[in-house]
Design a protein around this motif. Structure first.
Motif, PDB file in Angstrom:
ATOM      1  N   SER A 271      -1.204  -0.654  -2.025  1.00 32.70           N
ATOM      2  CA  SER A 271      -0.705  -0.780  -2.989  1.00 32.70           C
ATOM      3  C   SER A 271       0.845  -0.167  -3.763  1.00 32.70           C
ATOM      4  O   SER A 271       1.408  -0.312  -3.629  1.00 32.70           O
ATOM      5  CB  SER A 271      -1.125  -1.647  -4.668  1.00 32.70           C
ATOM      6  OG  SER A 271      -1.816  -1.464  -4.904  1.00 32.70           O
ATOM      7  N   LEU A 272       0.329   0.980  -3.102  1.00 31.72           N
ATOM      8  CA  LEU A 272       1.630   1.743  -3.868  1.00 31.72           C
ATOM      9  C   LEU A 272       2.239   2.380  -2.426  1.00 31.72           C
ATOM     10  O   LEU A 272       4.054   2.720  -3.114  1.00 31.72           O
ATOM     11  CB  LEU A 272       0.395   2.974  -3.793  1.00 31.72           C
ATOM     12  CG  LEU A 272      -0.003   3.712  -5.337  1.00 31.72           C
ATOM     13  CD1 LEU A 272      -0.308   4.881  -5.241  1.00 31.72           C
ATOM     14  CD2 LEU A 272       1.037   2.926  -5.960  1.00 31.72           C
ATOM     15  N   SER A 273       1.562   2.280  -1.448  1.00 32.95           N
ATOM     16  CA  SER A 273       2.389   1.768  -0.039  1.00 32.95           C
ATOM     17  C   SER A 273       3.564   1.140  -0.062  1.00 32.95           C
ATOM     18  O   SER A 273       4.385   1.205   0.403  1.00 32.95           O
ATOM     19  CB  SER A 273       2.316   1.809   0.898  1.00 32.95           C
ATOM     20  OG  SER A 273       1.790   0.710   1.505  1.00 32.95           O
ATOM     21  N   ILE A 274       3.892  -0.300  -0.607  1.00 29.71           N
ATOM     22  CA  ILE A 274       4.819  -1.195  -0.557  1.00 29.71           C
ATOM     23  C   ILE A 274       6.102  -0.930  -1.436  1.00 29.71           C
ATOM     24  O   ILE A 274       7.136  -1.383  -0.646  1.00 29.71           O
ATOM     25  CB  ILE A 274       4.160  -2.193  -2.071  1.00 29.71           C
ATOM     26  CG1 ILE A 274       3.386  -2.948  -1.399  1.00 29.71           C
ATOM     27  CG2 ILE A 274       5.356  -3.062  -2.031  1.00 29.71           C
ATOM     28  CD1 ILE A 274       2.021  -3.981  -2.035  1.00 29.71           C
ATOM     29  N   ALA A 275       6.662   0.214  -2.712  1.00 29.47           N
ATOM     30  CA  ALA A 275       6.915   1.105  -2.908  1.00 29.47           C
ATOM     31  C   ALA A 275       7.940   1.138  -1.514  1.00 29.47           C
ATOM     32  O   ALA A 275       8.734   1.119  -1.917  1.00 29.47           O
ATOM     33  CB  ALA A 275       6.834   1.787  -3.951  1.00 29.47           C
ATOM     34  N   LEU A 276       6.931   2.154  -0.691  1.00 30.20           N
ATOM     35  CA  LEU A 276       7.988   2.939  -0.058  1.00 30.20           C
ATOM     36  C   LEU A 276       8.577   1.546   1.194  1.00 30.20           C
ATOM     37  O   LEU A 276      10.202   1.867   1.065  1.00 30.20           O
ATOM     38  CB  LEU A 276       6.987   3.868   0.889  1.00 30.20           C
ATOM     39  CG  LEU A 276       6.941   4.719   0.673  1.00 30.20           C
ATOM     40  CD1 LEU A 276       5.520   5.345   1.656  1.00 30.20           C
ATOM     41  CD2 LEU A 276       7.833   5.858   0.456  1.00 30.20           C
TER      42      LEU A 276
ATOM     43  N   LEU B 113       7.126  -4.447   8.586  1.00 26.41           N
ATOM     44  CA  LEU B 113       7.043  -3.607   8.336  1.00 26.41           C
ATOM     45  C   LEU B 113       6.110  -3.030   6.814  1.00 26.41           C
ATOM     46  O   LEU B 113       5.736  -1.662   6.990  1.00 26.41           O
ATOM     47  CB  LEU B 113       8.798  -3.142   7.757  1.00 26.41           C
ATOM     48  CG  LEU B 113       9.472  -1.850   7.386  1.00 26.41           C
ATOM     49  CD1 LEU B 113       9.066  -0.342   8.446  1.00 26.41           C
ATOM     50  CD2 LEU B 113      10.194  -1.330   6.743  1.00 26.41           C
ATOM     51  N   SER B 114       5.756  -4.052   6.703  1.00 24.42           N
ATOM     52  CA  SER B 114       5.664  -3.648   5.568  1.00 24.42           C
ATOM     53  C   SER B 114       4.085  -3.581   5.714  1.00 24.42           C
ATOM     54  O   SER B 114       2.868  -2.494   5.576  1.00 24.42           O
ATOM     55  CB  SER B 114       5.606  -4.852   4.186  1.00 24.42           C
ATOM     56  OG  SER B 114       5.441  -5.809   4.645  1.00 24.42           O
ATOM     57  N   TRP B 115       3.259  -4.292   6.284  1.00 24.81           N
ATOM     58  CA  TRP B 115       1.812  -4.132   7.276  1.00 24.81           C
ATOM     59  C   TRP B 115       1.839  -2.773   7.949  1.00 24.81           C
ATOM     60  O   TRP B 115       0.754  -1.814   8.199  1.00 24.81           O
ATOM     61  CB  TRP B 115       2.319  -5.366   8.001  1.00 24.81           C
ATOM     62  CG  TRP B 115       1.403  -6.348   6.840  1.00 24.81           C
ATOM     63  CD1 TRP B 115       2.120  -7.927   7.045  1.00 24.81           C
ATOM     64  CD2 TRP B 115       0.368  -6.462   6.094  1.00 24.81           C
ATOM     65  NE1 TRP B 115       1.909  -8.339   6.105  1.00 24.81           N
ATOM     66  CE2 TRP B 115       1.101  -8.005   5.883  1.00 24.81           C
ATOM     67  CE3 TRP B 115      -0.574  -6.127   5.647  1.00 24.81           C
ATOM     68  CZ2 TRP B 115      -0.173  -8.971   4.292  1.00 24.81           C
ATOM     69  CZ3 TRP B 115      -0.947  -6.242   4.834  1.00 24.81           C
ATOM     70  CH2 TRP B 115      -1.290  -7.937   4.099  1.00 24.81           C
ATOM     71  N   SER B 116       2.583  -2.518   8.624  1.00 24.36           N
ATOM     72  CA  SER B 116       2.752  -0.935   9.571  1.00 24.36           C
ATOM     73  C   SER B 116       2.679   0.169   8.797  1.00 24.36           C
ATOM     74  O   SER B 116       1.772   0.745   8.685  1.00 24.36           O
ATOM     75  CB  SER B 116       3.631  -1.046  10.285  1.00 24.36           C
ATOM     76  OG  SER B 116       4.926  -0.887  10.125  1.00 24.36           O
TER      77      SER B 116
ATOM     78  N   LEU C 229      -0.688   2.276   8.418  1.00 23.97           N
ATOM     79  CA  LEU C 229       0.108   3.608   7.941  1.00 23.97           C
ATOM     80  C   LEU C 229      -0.817   4.973   7.128  1.00 23.97           C
ATOM     81  O   LEU C 229      -1.785   5.798   7.250  1.00 23.97           O
ATOM     82  CB  LEU C 229       1.279   4.204   8.675  1.00 23.97           C
ATOM     83  CG  LEU C 229       1.986   5.769   8.328  1.00 23.97           C
ATOM     84  CD1 LEU C 229       1.113   6.250   9.479  1.00 23.97           C
ATOM     85  CD2 LEU C 229       3.018   6.005   9.160  1.00 23.97           C
ATOM     86  N   SER C 230      -1.024   4.079   5.562  1.00 26.89           N
ATOM     87  CA  SER C 230      -1.468   5.264   4.138  1.00 26.89           C
ATOM     88  C   SER C 230      -2.755   4.903   4.826  1.00 26.89           C
ATOM     89  O   SER C 230      -3.624   5.829   4.799  1.00 26.89           O
ATOM     90  CB  SER C 230      -0.619   4.166   3.518  1.00 26.89           C
ATOM     91  OG  SER C 230      -1.619   3.382   3.746  1.00 26.89           O
TER      92      SER C 230
ATOM     93  N   THR D  35       3.741   3.095  15.288  1.00 28.54           N
ATOM     94  CA  THR D  35       4.707   2.004  14.945  1.00 28.54           C
ATOM     95  C   THR D  35       5.471   1.912  14.175  1.00 28.54           C
ATOM     96  O   THR D  35       6.070   0.672  14.495  1.00 28.54           O
ATOM     97  CB  THR D  35       3.058   1.137  14.895  1.00 28.54           C
ATOM     98  OG1 THR D  35       2.442   1.671  15.884  1.00 28.54           O
ATOM     99  CG2 THR D  35       3.229  -0.384  14.567  1.00 28.54           C
ATOM    100  N   THR D  36       5.415   2.149  13.105  1.00 25.78           N
ATOM    101  CA  THR D  36       6.154   2.639  11.976  1.00 25.78           C
ATOM    102  C   THR D  36       7.503   2.520  12.314  1.00 25.78           C
ATOM    103  O   THR D  36       8.147   2.708  11.863  1.00 25.78           O
ATOM    104  CB  THR D  36       4.852   3.743  10.531  1.00 25.78           C
ATOM    105  OG1 THR D  36       3.793   3.017  10.452  1.00 25.78           O
ATOM    106  CG2 THR D  36       5.811   3.027   9.663  1.00 25.78           C
ATOM    107  N   PHE D  37       7.472   3.708  12.827  1.00 25.17           N
ATOM    108  CA  PHE D  37       8.894   4.439  13.665  1.00 25.17           C
ATOM    109  C   PHE D  37       9.398   2.881  14.091  1.00 25.17           C
ATOM    110  O   PHE D  37      10.569   3.402  14.343  1.00 25.17           O
ATOM    111  CB  PHE D  37       8.576   5.773  14.535  1.00 25.17           C
ATOM    112  CG  PHE D  37       9.423   6.542  14.656  1.00 25.17           C
ATOM    113  CD1 PHE D  37       9.582   7.547  13.284  1.00 25.17           C
ATOM    114  CD2 PHE D  37      10.098   6.765  15.923  1.00 25.17           C
ATOM    115  CE1 PHE D  37      10.548   7.869  13.175  1.00 25.17           C
ATOM    116  CE2 PHE D  37      11.274   7.549  15.937  1.00 25.17           C
ATOM    117  CZ  PHE D  37      11.378   8.694  14.831  1.00 25.17           C
ATOM    118  N   ILE D  38       9.110   2.493  15.044  1.00 24.84           N
ATOM    119  CA  ILE D  38       9.238   1.824  15.628  1.00 24.84           C
ATOM    120  C   ILE D  38      10.024   0.452  15.143  1.00 24.84           C
ATOM    121  O   ILE D  38      11.380   0.021  15.142  1.00 24.84           O
ATOM    122  CB  ILE D  38       8.175   1.233  17.410  1.00 24.84           C
ATOM    123  CG1 ILE D  38       8.765   1.987  18.021  1.00 24.84           C
ATOM    124  CG2 ILE D  38       9.685   0.153  18.222  1.00 24.84           C
ATOM    125  CD1 ILE D  38       7.623   1.702  18.784  1.00 24.84           C
TER     126      ILE D  38
END
Lengths: 449, 337
Positions: free
Chosen positions: B130-135, B162-165, B169-170, B215-218
């Motif tokens: 839930s916190l990584s949503i801010a990112l 993007l949000s799922w990756s 990752l987190s 994956t996130t990078f791509i």
């Protein structure tokens, strides 16, 4: 719909703060009591006091946990529920908020150290010494956060240009006129409340089981502290009233149902308002409001009519004010009575009536904290930053705030219930007498459960 | 260096600190639950409790520090993120509340219960999600502003790769960081059965971590080209990050120097996290809030920096004391104190 989100924002914040304040107050006051008990224990080499410090600490951890998580909640909610307020006021109040986090950080570090180093050092004063940063950290968190609240009551340290703050002076904003009296009142009332609650717990234990030397000493210590801090709180309250008369007259006028500006104003105790908004069934102390406000029975006290109608606080804050003050004097009275009974050899300060009164004083003290804060916060309605921004302009526009209210309500119910259950379990099957035998003649095994 | 740049650097360092200490905490909660389910809890739970008990409150402060700081330095963030993130952030608060208080209730209060352990483990994975949503939101494209009101485009957020990756990752990073730390702690305690178990965890989670990072990078390259290009310019930082990752895995594989392995993991995330952050410059919320325009008044910014220096002078010695007493005191770690 728009009004709804404002109301729900207010209710959500009121609920979070109302819940957090219980644990925040304990967090500020209990470490001082623990530290005093441990110091006396080491000084007199009296295991009773040392055990007192240990047992208080054990219960304290549970309340700290709830305090930390609800404090985190209110910290985030400031931005989530009042985004417009933080966008504007953040420019002026972020310094004390930031410093509060440092104080909290400091406290958190030493709390961890204090809890896990019982019996770890040969010199007992080293362990006791670690309680001091906890008291200081807790006290300073209260100080810094109180300056933020004081700023919202008497804002200063900025200029307004095109609707935004400019020429910001962070220190002037922190050291606003409301800060000294508020800080003094918050600290003393937290200390008296914690002393009263610990005394109440001891009284209940004596009533339920039996009295031992351990309990006698605990009661004597906590009641003495209650008396001292109740005196200081009364003094702080008097300063606060004088401050209000000078700087925030509408708050004091609303609390006292004082409508017309006049000299030799009466203090109104209790009563209610009839249909014409006239106080009924009240006790009037002639001239005492002037005395409370300015230290002179003939001084002029500004009435509520001097303020525009849409800038007046609600009149029901009178009840909150009365309840707070009454409880404050009741605490002082109970503590004084106990000390007098204890002084007289012939009288028994541990009679049932006295113990019941003490048992009552703890919860009453916490209620007074709540009433006092409700008075302080409702007394500055309709403003969030008095004179600059109303509550309506500051609230979130998100329609989800209603859902969040119920979500947090459920959370606090769960936390509150579990906290009580855990605390009861912790002490019910573990009376002090047994623990004393276990810990102290042998004095080997630590207490790091 | 301007005060707003000092501000964001400081805050980013603190967020990095939170990333490390919170990962250890969150991951440990999950491993404790997993061990309970597979009946191996007697092996590692005491180890976890000995480390976590004195420090869990400090972990929490890192987080509070970051969000108070960011609103202080950049009040605009309160307006945009505050309004848009009401729901996800409230969920994060509730999870943090459940976690922090239940931890205390269980450890200091009652006997251990499986329900608590489950909530403790589950919240450890849901909080970072839930916190990584801010990112994700900070990358832009998920917020709309209409009639002076800001809201989150939930549909697009939930369907965005993007949000799922970022969420994935987190979560895997947390498990990897935590397992490596626990391996170090177990090695220090000379607790061989525990070490064997957590080393397996660390080895296991290393692969998903590096895959999720790639994956996130791509995905980011498709969502926010500016950010991606900036990150390409910082290729050496990501190269160093991968290098430290390889060192960490090698040390774990060779079963020695666990302390060095954990430091390598810290360096791996340090370079990746700062490469990501520097690439984000100059936006805090693309394109609404930039570091320079969204900053607070200079007088407040300077006061905050001063307070920050004063605070650190107080905190660093205290933190060192804390670590000396509980992390580097071999007798305590072994459970003899």
């Amino acid at each position: 719909m728009e009004l709804d989100t404002v109301l729900m924002s207010r209710l959500l914040t009121a609920m979070t703060l109302g819940f957090h304040i219980i644990f925040a107050t304990l967090g500020v006051g209990i470490p001082l009591m623990i530290s005093i008990a441990e110091f006396i224990g080491i000084k007199k080499n009296d295991p009773h006091y040392k055990l007192l410090a240990r047992r208080w600490t054990r219960g304290f951890i549970i309340t700290v946990a709830v305090g930390v998580v609800t404090g985190t909640a209110i910290g985030l909610q400031l931005s989530l529920v009042w985004p417009n307020f933080m966008q504007v006021a953040g420019n002026v109040i972020s310094l004390p908020l930031f410093m509060e986090v440092f104080a909290f950080f400091f406290e958190a570090i030493f709390l961890g150290i204090y809890l896990y180093t019982w019996d770890r050092f040969n010199n007992q004063y080293i362990h006791w010494f670690f309680s001091l940063p906890i008291i200081i950290g807790g006290g300073f968190s209260a100080v810094f956060i109180t300056t933020v609240n004081a700023f919202m009551n008497t804002p200063q340290g900025f200029e307004i240009q095109n609707g935004t703050f400019s020429a910001v002076n962070p220190l002037a904003a922190m050291l606003n006129p409301a800060t000294p009296t508020k800080v003094f009142h918050v600290l003393t009332s937290a200390y008296v409340t914690c002393a009263a609650i610990l005394a109440a717990i001891t009284a209940v234990m004596i009533l339920k089981r039996k009295m031992t030397d351990y309990h006698k000493k605990a009661l004597r210590l906590t009641m003495t502290l209650t008396f001292l801090f109740a005196l200081l709180t009364a003094l702080a309250g008097d300063f606060s009233a004088k401050f209000l008369a000078d700087h925030q007259a509408e708050k004091l006028a609303a609390a006292e149902w004082h409508f017309e500006t006049e000299q030799n104003a009466d203090l109104i105790l209790f009563g209610w308002l009839n249909e014409d908004n006239e106080p009924t069934g009240e006790i009037r102390l002639p001239g005492f409001l002037s005395f409370l406000a300015h230290g002179d029975f003939n001084a002029e006290v500004t009435g509520l009519e001097a303020f525009p109608e849409d800038e007046q606080p609600p009149l029901w804050v009178h009840y909150m004010f009365d309840l707070m003050v009454t409880i404050g004097f009741l605490l002082l009275g109970i503590a004084l009575l106990y000390l007098l009974l204890a002084k007289m050899k012939k009288w028994n300060e541990h009679n049932k009536g006295m113990l019941y009164l003490i048992a009552l004083s703890g919860p009453l003290a916490m209620l007074a904290i709540e009433f006092g804060w409700i008075y302080a916060e409702e007394g500055r309605q309709p403003w969030i930053i008095r004179g600059y921004m109303t509550v309506e302009e500051a609230a979130t526009s998100s329609p989800y705030v209603t859902h969040m209210f119920f979500l947090f309500l459920a959370l606090y119910i769960v936390l509150g219930t579990l906290c009580v259950i855990t605390l009861r379990k912790l002490f019910r099957n573990n009376p002090a007498e047994e623990e004393l035998e276990k810990h102290y003649p042998s004095f080997k095994k630590g207490d790091n459960e | 260096m301007s005060y707003e740049l000092v501000g964001i650097t400081v805050l980013w360092i603190f967020l990095y600190g939170y990333l490390i200490v919170a990962s250890i905490d969150f991951g440990a909660g999950f491993f404790a639950f997993y061990a309970r389910m597979t009946k191996k809890d007697h092996v590692i739970n005491q180890l976890i409790a000995r480390y976590l008990s004195p420090v869990w409150e400090v972990t929490n402060v890192f987080f509070v520090f970051f969000f108070v700081g960011i609103v202080g330095f950049f009040p605009e963030t309160a307006y945009y993120y505050g309004t848009a993130m009401l729901v996800p952030a409230s969920f994060a608060i509730i999870l943090l509340a459940i976690r922090g208080s239940f931890y205390a209730f269980e450890n200091y209060g009652t006997k251990q219960s499986t329900v608590y352990t489950f909530l403790y483990g589950a919240s450890g994975l849901l909080i970072p999600a839930s916190l990584s949503i801010a990112l994700t939101v900070s990358e832009g494209g998920f917020i709309k502003e209409e009639n002076g009101s800001v809201s989150l485009k939930y549909m697009e957020l939930f369907t965005s790769p993007l949000s799922w990756s970022i969420v994935a990752l987190s979560i895997v990073s947390i498990l990897f960081i935590s397992a490596t730390f626990l391996a170090f702690y177990a090695a220090r305690a000379k607790d061989l059965p525990a070490l064997k178990l957590v080393r397996t965890f660390a080895m296991f989670w290393s692969t998903p971590t590096i895959i999720a990072a790639l994956t996130t990078f791509i995905v980011l390259s498709q969502h926010n080209e500016r950010h991606y290009e900036n990150m390409l310019d910082l290729w050496w930082m990501f190269g160093l990050s991968v290098g430290f990752f390889l060192i960490a895995v090698w040390l774990l594989y060779r079963q020695k120097h666990y302390g060095l392995a954990f430091i390598s993991v810290m360096m791996q995330f340090l370079f990746a996290f700062f490469g990501y952050g520097i690439g984000h410059y100059p936006y805090l919320l693309d394109p609404y809030i930039s570091i320079h325009e969204g900053a607070t008044h200079a007088s407040m910014g300077i006061a905050l920096v001063a307070a920050f220096i004063g605070g650190l002078l107080l905190l660093i010695p205290s933190l060192i004391l804390l670590m000396k007493l509980f992390l580097f005191d071999a007798e305590y770690v072994k459970g003899r104190k």
